[in-house]
Design an enzyme around this catalytic site. Sequence first.
Site, PDB file in Angstrom:
ATOM      1  N   GLU A   1      26.039  37.879  34.299  1.00  0.00           N
ATOM      2  CA  GLU A   1      26.128  36.704  35.179  1.00  0.00           C
ATOM      3  C   GLU A   1      25.139  36.741  36.325  1.00  0.00           C
ATOM      4  OE1 GLU A   1      30.588  35.065  35.761  1.00  0.00           O
ATOM      5  OE2 GLU A   1      30.353  37.176  36.226  1.00  0.00           O
TER       6      GLU A   1
ATOM      7  N   GLU B   1      34.365  43.356  31.150  1.00  0.00           N
ATOM      8  CA  GLU B   1      34.259  42.703  32.459  1.00  0.00           C
ATOM      9  C   GLU B   1      33.009  43.213  33.201  1.00  0.00           C
ATOM     10  OE1 GLU B   1      35.307  40.177  33.860  1.00  0.00           O
ATOM     11  OE2 GLU B   1      35.023  40.489  36.006  1.00  0.00           O
TER      12      GLU B   1
ATOM     13  N   ARG C   1      36.990  29.839  55.059  1.00  0.00           N
ATOM     14  CA  ARG C   1      38.130  30.744  54.883  1.00  0.00           C
ATOM     15  C   ARG C   1      39.319  30.067  54.204  1.00  0.00           C
ATOM     16  NH1 ARG C   1      38.256  35.371  58.488  1.00  0.00           N
ATOM     17  NH2 ARG C   1      40.443  35.444  57.947  1.00  0.00           N
TER      18      ARG C   1
ATOM     19  N   CYS D   1      43.431  32.159  55.789  1.00  0.00           N
ATOM     20  CA  CYS D   1      43.319  30.994  56.674  1.00  0.00           C
ATOM     21  C   CYS D   1      42.339  31.276  57.804  1.00  0.00           C
ATOM     22  CB  CYS D   1      44.677  30.694  57.273  1.00  0.00           C
ATOM     23  SG  CYS D   1      45.978  30.627  56.046  1.00  0.00           S
TER      24      CYS D   1
ATOM     25  N   TRP E   1      44.843  28.231  53.858  1.00  0.00           N
ATOM     26  CA  TRP E   1      44.728  28.580  52.436  1.00  0.00           C
ATOM     27  C   TRP E   1      46.136  28.957  52.012  1.00  0.00           C
ATOM     28  CZ3 TRP E   1      40.938  28.524  48.766  1.00  0.00           C
ATOM     29  CH2 TRP E   1      41.189  29.223  47.592  1.00  0.00           C
TER      30      TRP E   1
ATOM     31  N   ASN F   1      47.882  33.722  59.890  1.00  0.00           N
ATOM     32  CA  ASN F   1      47.092  34.083  58.710  1.00  0.00           C
ATOM     33  C   ASN F   1      47.703  35.346  58.143  1.00  0.00           C
ATOM     34  OD1 ASN F   1      45.100  34.676  56.817  1.00  0.00           O
ATOM     35  ND2 ASN F   1      43.759  35.638  58.332  1.00  0.00           N
ATOM     36  N   GLY F   2      48.087  35.329  56.873  1.00  0.00           N
ATOM     37  CA  GLY F   2      48.675  36.533  56.283  1.00  0.00           C
ATOM     38  C   GLY F   2      49.898  36.182  55.465  1.00  0.00           C
TER      39      GLY F   2
ATOM     40  N   LYS G   1      31.282  28.028  40.063  1.00  0.00           N
ATOM     41  CA  LYS G   1      32.507  28.768  40.403  1.00  0.00           C
ATOM     42  C   LYS G   1      33.681  28.220  39.618  1.00  0.00           C
ATOM     43  CE  LYS G   1      34.797  31.799  42.687  1.00  0.00           C
ATOM     44  NZ  LYS G   1      34.596  33.163  42.151  1.00  0.00           N
TER      45      LYS G   1
ATOM     46  N   LYS H   1      29.750  40.867  34.465  1.00  0.00           N
ATOM     47  CA  LYS H   1      29.144  40.835  35.811  1.00  0.00           C
ATOM     48  C   LYS H   1      27.637  41.009  35.717  1.00  0.00           C
ATOM     49  CE  LYS H   1      32.222  39.684  36.751  1.00  0.00           C
ATOM     50  NZ  LYS H   1      32.951  38.557  37.214  1.00  0.00           N
TER      51      LYS H   1
ATOM     52  N   HIS I   1      29.954  50.818  14.165  1.00  0.00           N
ATOM     53  CA  HIS I   1      29.876  49.810  13.101  1.00  0.00           C
ATOM     54  C   HIS I   1      28.842  48.732  13.407  1.00  0.00           C
ATOM     55  CE1 HIS I   1      33.347  51.578  11.169  1.00  0.00           C
ATOM     56  NE2 HIS I   1      33.970  51.574  12.344  1.00  0.00           N
TER      57      HIS I   1
END
Length: 618
Positions: A497, A490, A39, A13, A86, A112-113, A613, A494, A513
């Site tokens: 992308e 993964e 945020r 937040c 958030w 916040n938290g 996104k 990255k 193979h």
Amino acid sequence: MAFLRLDVSQIMCGIFGCILKSGDVAPLMRQALERLEYRGYDSVGEATVQSNKLFIKKDKGKISEVHAAVNLDDMPGSIGIAHTRWATHGAPSKVNAHPHTDCDNKVAVIHNGIIENFLELREKLEHSSHIFKSRTDSEVVPHLIEEQLRNGSDLLEAVIETVRKLKGAYAIVVLCSSYPDTIVCARKESPLVIGIGKDAVYCASDIPAFLPLTNKALLLEENEVALLTLSKVEITNSETGEVVSRAPFEVTWTRQAAEKSGYDYFMLKEIYEQPQAIRNALRTQRIYYDLVASRIDSADVVYFTGCGTAYHACLAGAYSMAKLAGLRSNVVIASEFNQVHTNLLDKKSIVVALSQSGETMDTLNAVREARARGASIVSVTNVMGSTVTRLSDVYVGQNSGPEIGVAATKTFTAQVTVLTRLAIVLSKKRGRTSSADTENLLEKLAQVPDAITSILKQQDDKVREVARKCKNLPSFCFLGRGISEVTAIEGRLKLLEIAYVPSLAYAAGESKHGFIAMVEPGYPVIFVAPNDETHSKIIGNIMEMKARGAHIISIVEEGDEQIKSISDDFIEMPRGIPGIMTPLAFVVPLQLLAYYVAVEKGHDPDHPRNLAKSVTVE
Ligand code: G6P
């Protein structure tokens, strides 16, 4: 002050507090919130005090929407606090929006938290007749302060006593109608910065909030509480009770640099946020895990689904659940789900859907079809109130805060953390892990953030050096065995992308193979090679590639002399991370590698071409 990068703990937040010598604080607070909207943005609220009376406006929605509806600028007083949220605990709604108040509407708090022990605190407060209005963890704070004030404490003492009772992470800002000239704020794990202006004092979750108003700032450290008035800023360590003296520093950043806390790009900042993001992911109450584990345990058919990085997190989670808990499951890319798999679902099936945004169309389509067949839906997501949460029987918040870089980094490790913990809880439930082993595994998981911190500290330069060396190579291959195959794919994603390097990723054993035909002298092959049960076999795979002249880059455990001696470059990871948790740590150098190759090639890693996104089309 000579710092390059600010502490990037807890990014969720946006919070702001302000005392002005004269004039109305409300318009200034709204503008500050707009500067913090990156945020978090699911709801907004402000509180002011005038003539010993508290005024509050808050609602669900973006700042512009809430402002259009209630005119946030029209609030009396020259002292106030403001919040953009958030959500973690409690869906986005007016009642869950901050500020939260005590029973008498005298104390207003923004937070916040995540307060881990809020259920226990709330229960106690409810027993002493406190009335709660929201479903948030934050609301315990004004009620705890109210208790202390009733017992005769002044506001500073009340906040100190309150934070001593809190477990978890918090940055809180407190306004009280009986103290019309004072703001008290406190922090632990979540950042809080004080701004000192001419005839004004500010506090905020982040420097951009007050940067146009002052460039004189003061950072609050862990467990500190600050009392702010126009004439003084008094800092106390809440644990020791000692008063701390600290001089302000001059901020030389632009607003854009300040938003990134001194990092060049959001992606790098988010890579560095991972230790905290994992801690936050682990802050979700155990009861959710028990609930989800029970549902998975009693299902006949279990699917995991998601897209992109979330799909990779599914692969890691399913692997851990098979290995640890003996769970048979299927992992299917969401866009392929409805081809065949929905026909196999019924009321005894469960679909675990992973989606950072909670809005990816392919994932939602899979979930909708599965629901239509009667399957139960469990989701893991970063956005409370998103569509996937509304379609789910149970959802688990990953608590990563907004991720701005298009390439997912901290949200991947947070999702893997959630599924790893679920695997541990499921294994215990199925009697496959003893209580002692369960506690030991949970303890090891809780230690992963420290391991990542040390990787970031010790390996960043090394990875950058490898990136510089390899930046012009036309292609890479990533290989791993067991769960490290997930880390490899993964890492490959990255690099594709953001650096646009066409690359391959394979289960290392399968590389002979097909992929091996590609290898010629100097071809870079990245081996994800933890010291787990795959170690001896991966050495064989490295030798196969080495014999054909490949340039071997290995991600190994510290002191793995055997693999180091056969590698051209190596990046060392801390020892002792259990096999199922290795993706959390071993993916970090691969994220950094992609980032540095992209930057070296002159690309903007935050905005890769053609990617979004959140993909809300089929
Ligand atoms: C897009 C993003 C990826 C993300 C994927 C799934 O492709 O660029 O970073 O992994 O969508 O998104 P979700 O929000 O469902 O996790």
